[in-house]
Design a protein around this motif. Sequence first.
Motif, PDB file in Angstrom:
ATOM      1  N   ARG A   1       0.504   4.000  -2.967  1.00 18.81           N
ATOM      2  CA  ARG A   1       0.225   5.399  -2.629  1.00 18.81           C
ATOM      3  C   ARG A   1       1.319   6.323  -3.162  1.00 18.81           C
ATOM      4  O   ARG A   1       1.027   7.416  -3.672  1.00 18.81           O
ATOM      5  CB  ARG A   1       0.105   5.553  -1.103  1.00 18.81           C
ATOM      6  CG  ARG A   1      -1.214   5.077  -0.520  1.00 18.81           C
ATOM      7  CD  ARG A   1      -1.206   5.135   1.008  1.00 18.81           C
ATOM      8  NE  ARG A   1      -2.501   4.771   1.568  1.00 18.81           N
ATOM      9  CZ  ARG A   1      -3.471   5.625   1.879  1.00 18.81           C
ATOM     10  NH1 ARG A   1      -3.289   6.918   1.706  1.00 18.81           N
ATOM     11  NH2 ARG A   1      -4.621   5.203   2.374  1.00 18.81           N
TER      12      ARG A   1
ATOM     13  N   LYS B   1      -6.919   9.609   2.405  1.00 21.96           N
ATOM     14  CA  LYS B   1      -6.272  10.907   2.188  1.00 21.96           C
ATOM     15  C   LYS B   1      -7.268  11.767   1.422  1.00 21.96           C
ATOM     16  O   LYS B   1      -7.544  11.541   0.240  1.00 21.96           O
ATOM     17  CB  LYS B   1      -4.981  10.740   1.377  1.00 21.96           C
ATOM     18  CG  LYS B   1      -4.347  12.069   0.966  1.00 21.96           C
ATOM     19  CD  LYS B   1      -3.416  11.886  -0.225  1.00 21.96           C
ATOM     20  CE  LYS B   1      -3.073  13.226  -0.849  1.00 21.96           C
ATOM     21  NZ  LYS B   1      -2.350  13.086  -2.136  1.00 21.96           N
TER      22      LYS B   1
ATOM     23  N   GLY C   1      -7.279   3.632   1.196  1.00 27.41           N
ATOM     24  CA  GLY C   1      -6.616   2.339   1.256  1.00 27.41           C
ATOM     25  C   GLY C   1      -7.082   1.530   2.442  1.00 27.41           C
ATOM     26  O   GLY C   1      -7.446   2.088   3.489  1.00 27.41           O
TER      27      GLY C   1
ATOM     28  N   ILE D   1      -6.991   9.337  -1.944  1.00 23.38           N
ATOM     29  CA  ILE D   1      -6.606   7.929  -1.875  1.00 23.38           C
ATOM     30  C   ILE D   1      -7.313   7.291  -0.684  1.00 23.38           C
ATOM     31  O   ILE D   1      -7.296   7.820   0.420  1.00 23.38           O
ATOM     32  CB  ILE D   1      -5.083   7.753  -1.722  1.00 23.38           C
ATOM     33  CG1 ILE D   1      -4.332   8.418  -2.886  1.00 23.38           C
ATOM     34  CG2 ILE D   1      -4.725   6.265  -1.640  1.00 23.38           C
ATOM     35  CD1 ILE D   1      -2.816   8.372  -2.749  1.00 23.38           C
TER      36      ILE D   1
ATOM     37  N   GLU E   1       0.827  -1.214   0.000  1.00 26.85           N
ATOM     38  CA  GLU E   1       0.000   0.000   0.000  1.00 26.85           C
ATOM     39  C   GLU E   1       0.859   1.260   0.000  1.00 26.85           C
ATOM     40  O   GLU E   1       0.538   2.228  -0.703  1.00 26.85           O
ATOM     41  CB  GLU E   1      -0.978   0.017   1.175  1.00 26.85           C
ATOM     42  CG  GLU E   1      -1.917   1.213   1.086  1.00 26.85           C
ATOM     43  CD  GLU E   1      -3.144   1.117   1.977  1.00 26.85           C
ATOM     44  OE1 GLU E   1      -3.574   2.181   2.460  1.00 26.85           O
ATOM     45  OE2 GLU E   1      -3.674   0.007   2.190  1.00 26.85           O
TER      46      GLU E   1
ATOM     47  N   LYS F   1       0.800   9.308  -5.804  1.00 31.33           N
ATOM     48  CA  LYS F   1       1.162  10.663  -5.359  1.00 31.33           C
ATOM     49  C   LYS F   1       2.133  11.330  -6.324  1.00 31.33           C
ATOM     50  O   LYS F   1       2.040  12.533  -6.594  1.00 31.33           O
ATOM     51  CB  LYS F   1       1.770  10.587  -3.956  1.00 31.33           C
ATOM     52  CG  LYS F   1       2.048  11.944  -3.332  1.00 31.33           C
ATOM     53  CD  LYS F   1       2.625  11.785  -1.926  1.00 31.33           C
ATOM     54  CE  LYS F   1       2.983  13.134  -1.324  1.00 31.33           C
ATOM     55  NZ  LYS F   1       3.582  12.982   0.030  1.00 31.33           N
TER      56      LYS F   1
END
Length: 267
Positions: free
Chosen positions: A60, A80, A74, A72, A56, A64
């Motif tokens: 990410r 996020k 997860g 995001i 993960e 990003k």
Amino acid sequence: MQILKSSDYKLYSKFIENLAKKLTKFYYSKLNKPFKVSNKLRSGYDPVTTADKAFERFIRNEIKKKFPNHQIIGEEFGHKKTKSDYSWVIDPIDGTRSFVIGNPTWSNLISLNYQGNPVIGLANFPILKKFYFNTSFNSAHVSENGKKKRIFVNQKATYSNMKLSAAFHGSLSLNKQKKIPQILKRMQFPCSDALSYSHFAEGKLDVVIQCGNKIWDIHALIPIIEAAKGVVSTWKNDDAKKAGNIICSANNSLHKKMLKILKPVSS
């Protein structure tokens, strides 16, 4: 229904295609080694491994770098939040139980959602060296051993000749299961998390039924299934993006038949 512009589908599908290859390389270079397992639950069993978290973090970071303003979500590290209409939904290892015992059927699941609707999906299977994804709202593919081909469900499937895969994941009591004997009798094919949905999109299965899917279990599969001309919903015939108990069928006629059979346990 086309939600994104063609140029956007091209941009994002290319990103996930490259990401699939990076994820498989990342697994073999960094994660193909002993790992630690812990249980998320005080009562019951929901395993998470150090590999889940490493995957993960990697995913990410890749998102990003390319799309810094996107949201995001997860399974391991939460949400996020930004003001973007785009959000990525990540299951770093779908099938952690399989991963823990060495079954090769686990996958990385990644969905791109636009205004809450899954539009691009990736199901990557590092050990099997294959991945499934869609390049538009009506074009799905499998890539295996470096060769990419378009996939479709078996739209000619009927109730009498269907290949059915189902798993209740401890979510459907034995008493409830007794209310759907037609399904119990027809569960001839094993159910392996996202691999079963992927095989369905490829036309190898005609109906897949699962219980208790979270958004990160199903969102990546929805655009792949729909692009392969499959039908997917909850057991109550709600939008599959709500997650929960999910069914996909190879055509509308078969889907209606299966929903009717599931009615005694769908309330």
